[in-house]
Each structure stands twice: as structure tokens, then as C-alpha cells.
Write a protein that holds these residues in place. Sequence first.
Motif, PDB file in Angstrom:
ATOM      1  N   PRO A  65      34.472  16.892  -9.502  1.00 16.51           N
ATOM      2  CA  PRO A  65      34.544  18.081 -10.351  1.00 16.51           C
ATOM      3  C   PRO A  65      35.836  18.124 -11.166  1.00 16.51           C
ATOM      4  O   PRO A  65      36.904  17.745 -10.677  1.00 16.51           O
ATOM      5  N   LEU A  66      35.713  18.584 -12.395  1.00 13.62           N
ATOM      6  CA  LEU A  66      36.818  18.571 -13.345  1.00 13.62           C
ATOM      7  C   LEU A  66      37.167  20.004 -13.735  1.00 13.62           C
ATOM      8  O   LEU A  66      36.288  20.857 -13.844  1.00 13.62           O
ATOM      9  N   PHE A  67      38.480  20.248 -13.959  1.00  8.80           N
ATOM     10  CA  PHE A  67      38.956  21.578 -14.348  1.00  8.80           C
ATOM     11  C   PHE A  67      39.648  21.521 -15.706  1.00  8.80           C
ATOM     12  O   PHE A  67      40.181  20.479 -16.104  1.00  8.80           O
ATOM     13  N   ASP A  68      39.642  22.656 -16.370  1.00  9.98           N
ATOM     14  CA  ASP A  68      40.371  22.758 -17.630  1.00  9.98           C
ATOM     15  C   ASP A  68      41.870  22.773 -17.344  1.00  9.98           C
ATOM     16  O   ASP A  68      42.306  22.789 -16.189  1.00  9.98           O
ATOM     17  N   ASP A  69      42.655  22.777 -18.398  1.00  6.90           N
ATOM     18  CA  ASP A  69      44.115  22.706 -18.261  1.00  6.90           C
ATOM     19  C   ASP A  69      44.705  23.897 -17.503  1.00  6.90           C
ATOM     20  O   ASP A  69      45.744  23.774 -16.863  1.00  6.90           O
ATOM     21  N   ARG A  92      40.633  21.806 -30.141  1.00  4.57           N
ATOM     22  CA  ARG A  92      42.079  21.557 -30.234  1.00  4.57           C
ATOM     23  C   ARG A  92      42.696  22.416 -31.332  1.00  4.57           C
ATOM     24  O   ARG A  92      43.806  22.933 -31.183  1.00  4.57           O
ATOM     25  N   GLU A  93      41.957  22.553 -32.428  1.00  2.62           N
ATOM     26  CA  GLU A  93      42.449  23.400 -33.520  1.00  2.62           C
ATOM     27  C   GLU A  93      42.586  24.855 -33.078  1.00  2.62           C
ATOM     28  O   GLU A  93      43.414  25.604 -33.597  1.00  2.62           O
ATOM     29  N   LYS A  94      41.786  25.235 -32.098  1.00  2.00           N
ATOM     30  CA  LYS A  94      41.847  26.603 -31.570  1.00  2.00           C
ATOM     31  C   LYS A  94      42.900  26.744 -30.480  1.00  2.00           C
ATOM     32  O   LYS A  94      43.067  27.823 -29.888  1.00  2.00           O
ATOM     33  N   GLY A  95      43.598  25.648 -30.152  1.00  2.00           N
ATOM     34  CA  GLY A  95      44.701  25.714 -29.199  1.00  2.00           C
ATOM     35  C   GLY A  95      44.408  25.213 -27.803  1.00  2.00           C
ATOM     36  O   GLY A  95      45.262  25.291 -26.917  1.00  2.00           O
ATOM     37  N   TYR A  96      43.236  24.673 -27.573  1.00  2.00           N
ATOM     38  CA  TYR A  96      42.883  24.197 -26.235  1.00  2.00           C
ATOM     39  C   TYR A  96      43.498  22.823 -25.966  1.00  2.00           C
ATOM     40  O   TYR A  96      43.593  21.982 -26.868  1.00  2.00           O
ATOM     41  N   VAL A  97      43.913  22.616 -24.727  1.00  2.00           N
ATOM     42  CA  VAL A  97      44.584  21.377 -24.325  1.00  2.00           C
ATOM     43  C   VAL A  97      43.590  20.464 -23.605  1.00  2.00           C
ATOM     44  O   VAL A  97      42.781  20.924 -22.793  1.00  2.00           O
ATOM     45  N   PHE A  98      43.666  19.167 -23.892  1.00  2.00           N
ATOM     46  CA  PHE A  98      42.805  18.184 -23.244  1.00  2.00           C
ATOM     47  C   PHE A  98      43.660  17.139 -22.535  1.00  2.00           C
ATOM     48  O   PHE A  98      44.617  16.616 -23.104  1.00  2.00           O
TER      49      PHE A  98
END
Length: 634
Positions: A65-69, A92-98
Amino acid sequence: MCGIVAIFNHDIQYEVDLKLLNKMNNSQNHRGPDDSNIWQDDGNKNIALAHTRLSIIDIEGGRQPLFDDTQTIGITFNGEIYNYIELRAELREKGYVFNTESDTEVIVNAWLEWHADCVKKLQGMFAFVLWDKKNKHLFAARDRLGIKPLHYSKADDQSFLFSSEIKALKCNDKISLALNSQAIEDYFSLGYILEPKSIYKSIYKILPGHYILLDQNKPEQLINKCYWDPLDYINVDSQNFDQETVQLKLNEAIKKHLIADVPLGVFLSGGVDSSALVALISQIKPEPVTTCSIGFDLLKYDESYYAEQVAKYFNTTHFETNVSVNDLSLVANVIDVFDEPFADNSAIPTLILSKTTREKVKVALSGDGSDELFLGYRNYQMLQLEERFRGVIPGFIRKPFFSFLAKIYPKLDRAPRFLRAKSTFQALVNNPITSFHRAMSIINSELLQQVYSYQFKEKLAGYSSEDEFKLLAKQVNHLPTLKQIQYIDFKTYLPGDILTKADRASMANSLEVRVPFLDHKIVEWGLGLAPKLNLRGSKVKQVLVKSLKGLVPEFVLERKKMSFTSPLDEWMRQIPIETLENKIFTNAFVNADIFNISQVKSLIEEHQNRQQNHGVFIWALLIFEAFLSKEESL
């Protein structure tokens, strides 16, 4: 491609049994032998996710299982998101981190941005369960066409369980395994079980294009919502098309379906659909395409010669395997793979083809979905012909006249096709939906009613799988009959049979199968094509065929369509009748009290004596007996 598991209980005092979670996860190891992990929320031990992984994209970084930042959104995901690169750039343009290059991470951030509407942004095949720690929401979703499976059940302890396959849910002894009588009727009439039913009363399939939302703060509420339906796109708006547009759409879809960090290949039959895939991929990729095909021991059903010709034409790296009557020993394997009765007679060939293909590549592209989209089945041709008769002959004349002909005309299963008119006469007596249901049935409803026991018919209380067809037809009764039939196929046969077969047979061999013709953008466009564009007399799929002129060799485009099926009628006759009866009429079968045994024996004798063809029904009986015997041994 992967196997997913989730357990959730609204009661925060409830604690997920991790031994059970591991057992469920391990039961699906064939779906993802590359990696296996489980996760349980430290603060809410009433929720846990598990995952077994077949690594295809971002092999190192895509563990689940994977989680967001922010570590608030966790997911266990099965499938491929083909537009994940574009979505990642947008987020990413909306500010989300990967933190990874995986398509999985796109989904968790998409949830944060669009909540339940995130599924509308995804282009691909998927089934996933997501846990929102902040809002205490559990979200389970399945792709639009039902390419990937997702089952669920509510156990006696009030916990909800989700999994890719039924076998994982059966690991929990708090789930009732009472059989569903309506599902049994579906199976023996159609050869598969209509969704959302399963063979068990307490286990369900999330429908294609649907999601389930559970809120820990609202235990009384279960939201089961449709977010996409062919109903919104099926019409006859498109009265024309051009070759360039069709090729452009196919090229765009196939390019996305080629995204992978592992070797890919193509299931090649030598027909239009698979040849189109090879032709288009050959234009995109510089290296030779890997192709795999299967042949049969009876020449009438064998397409391997045509597959070999296509392979030579496009200079592919080609591999071939064969299947014969001896492979009927794999009956028990069908139950192990499908977890419930499944009578499609191409299941074993698909299992064998998948095994051979997996030895060469990790991902295979298939032409599945093209026949439904471009009206490629013979049933569509026959229905069109029947509709012409219905249109010119009034019902008060047509029904008694063709009823009389159907009654006196012999059933000539072994005669040339143009002499086999009895079924056509019978069809002309019925309404189009009844006629279509009959054509899709593995045994006609009259015979089925004869072989059912009185006790089982009481349990059914009048239910027939035909009822489901008629309900679907009512939703599109403003459209021509051919479009109604197409809609029924998209809601029944495609997810319940074709895509179920492709998923289970391939994943049993740890092979991912992708279906470019079912890219939802192509489907939404194709559902708007007028029937006359695809059906021209005896010619089918003309929109696809004409778009491939100059790209696919003429010997493919002009060849008469062969269905991917196995020679069951003849295979069954190679088995002594005593052997068949001993195999079918076991204690488990007889004690189930579903059939009138003497009537079933009569049908077997008719078949073996070549009076009529009942090979598919006998095959269905063999599969069902194997299922009952396995249930009895548990």
C-alpha cells in the motif's frame, strides 16, 4: 497488475486480524508474485490494506500500500492508469508532491484534489480501495468497463471485506458461503454469472463504472454509485466516419497502452482485431513485436495458420502453443482460477495461451472489446436479418406462420449453415430481446426448464436471466434494436464473460493483459456509431476494417471471422458416455438437487449419439460438478 485486499469495520474498537489479512493476501499471490505488503492504521486498527504486486511501472518505487506525501491517503491498487503522466503534471501545478514515478501515487493525490470525482479523471483499467485517514472515508472503485475485478462482502462481525478475487474473501469463515440460486440460473443459461451477483449470496462484484463509499462516522450508510455508464453515450448520432480519424484514435490509445518498464507482446489470432494491434504497434515501436497464438487439434477451429501468416507479414517474434482434448484434465483448474462456475469454452485455451505468453513477456495486448464496439459478432448479423423480417411481416401473420415452421422443421446441427433454419424460425416468433437471449444461451430455456428439478424451480420463483436482458433493453428502448443489443452486451457479456476470462486466465499466470479497444474514449466515440456503418450485408466491423485499409493485409481484412472458441462438441464425443456420467453424477452433484438426473442423462445420450449438440451444456455440467465437489471438500 496486482491483487488487492482491504478490511474495514465502522467500530473503532474492532481490530483487523492481521493473520487473516495475510492469508487473504497470500491467496492472490499469483496476481502479483514480485512483492507483497500489508498496512494497518496505528490509530484506527479497524482498517487494514494489503497488496501483492506484479511490477510493471516504476518497479522500484511503486510498492503498495502506498501513501501520499502527507501520509493521510493510503491505497491498494490493481491496474494501469494510462494518462498518469499528464495527471501528475496537472497535480504538480496545483502544488501536490510526488515521491515516486508510479501511476499509483497519482490516484492518492487525485483523491485529495477531486475526492470521489477522481475516478472520472482516470484513463485506464483499475480497481482500488483507498483509505482517507483525515475524513475516515473508505473508497472502493472499479474502472468504467469492468476490465479489472473487485469483490466485496459484509461478514457476520459487520466488517466489510474487499478483494480482487473471491478466494481471498473465502479465507474469512465469518462470510456465509450459501449458494445463490439466481446465479446458478445465470450460469446454466449463459455460461457465466451476471454482475453484481456471484455464486455466493453474500459475495458481490462492484459493477463496472461504480464506486462504494463508506464513512466511519455513518455506519448505517453505504453509498454505491454509478459514475460512468454506456447509457450516456450509446446512440446513432454518427452517420459517417473517416479512416484518418479512426486510425488516430486507435494510435493514441495503443501508444498509452504500451507504457511499461517490462517487455510487452500481443495475443495474435490472425483476425482483424489482433492484426490491427500488431500493425499499429509495428508503426510505433522500432523493434519486432512479440506475438503469441494458440492452435487446436481440430482444423475447423484452428486459426494458428492465419496468425503465422500475419506474424510473417509484420516480421514479429512469434510463438505458438496448442490445445487438444487431453487438456480437458484442466477442468478442476478452471474452478481454482475462477472461484465460481465459468463455462466459457475458451477459458482453458486462454489459460494455456497466457502461460506460454508469460514465458516470453510480462504484458500482453488483446483485441477484446472490438466485437462489442464494432458489431463483430454473428448474433448482430442474424438479429439484423430477423429485424428485416419483423419489419415487413405483421406479427399476427409472422408468429403463427414461423411457429408452425419451427415446429415441423428438423434441428440440423450438422447440416450446412444455410440449412439450419429451425433456430431462425424460432427467433422470428419471439421478440428481439428474447431472441437475442436465446442466441446467447448455452442451452435454450425450454430444455433448461426440463432438466431443472421441481425443488430448484421453486427456489428460482420464476427468475430467469432473460429478465435482466429485458430490464437493460428498457433503458434504451428509444434506440434501434441493434443498439439495445449492443448495450446489453456491454453490461453483461463483456464484463461477466470476456473480461472475467481475460483477467483470471492471465493473472493466474502472473501476466498483465491490456485491452486498447476498451479505452473509454474510444468506447464513448464508438457507441455513437450507427449500426449501418459497421454491418453491411454479410460484412461486419466495417468502420474498423475500412480504417485499416493499406495498413493490414487484405487476406486478413477479407477473411471470414472465426470466433475464439474450442471444439467442445467433438471433444465431448471423444469421452465415453460412462466416463462422463461417472464424472458428472457424483454425490455432490446429485445431492445439490438442482437437476432432474434422468433428463440430464437423456441430453448427454442425445449428444453422444449425434442427435443434437449439447457439448457446451455438458461442459457446463462438468465445471459445476467440479465446483460442488470442491465446496464439499472445504
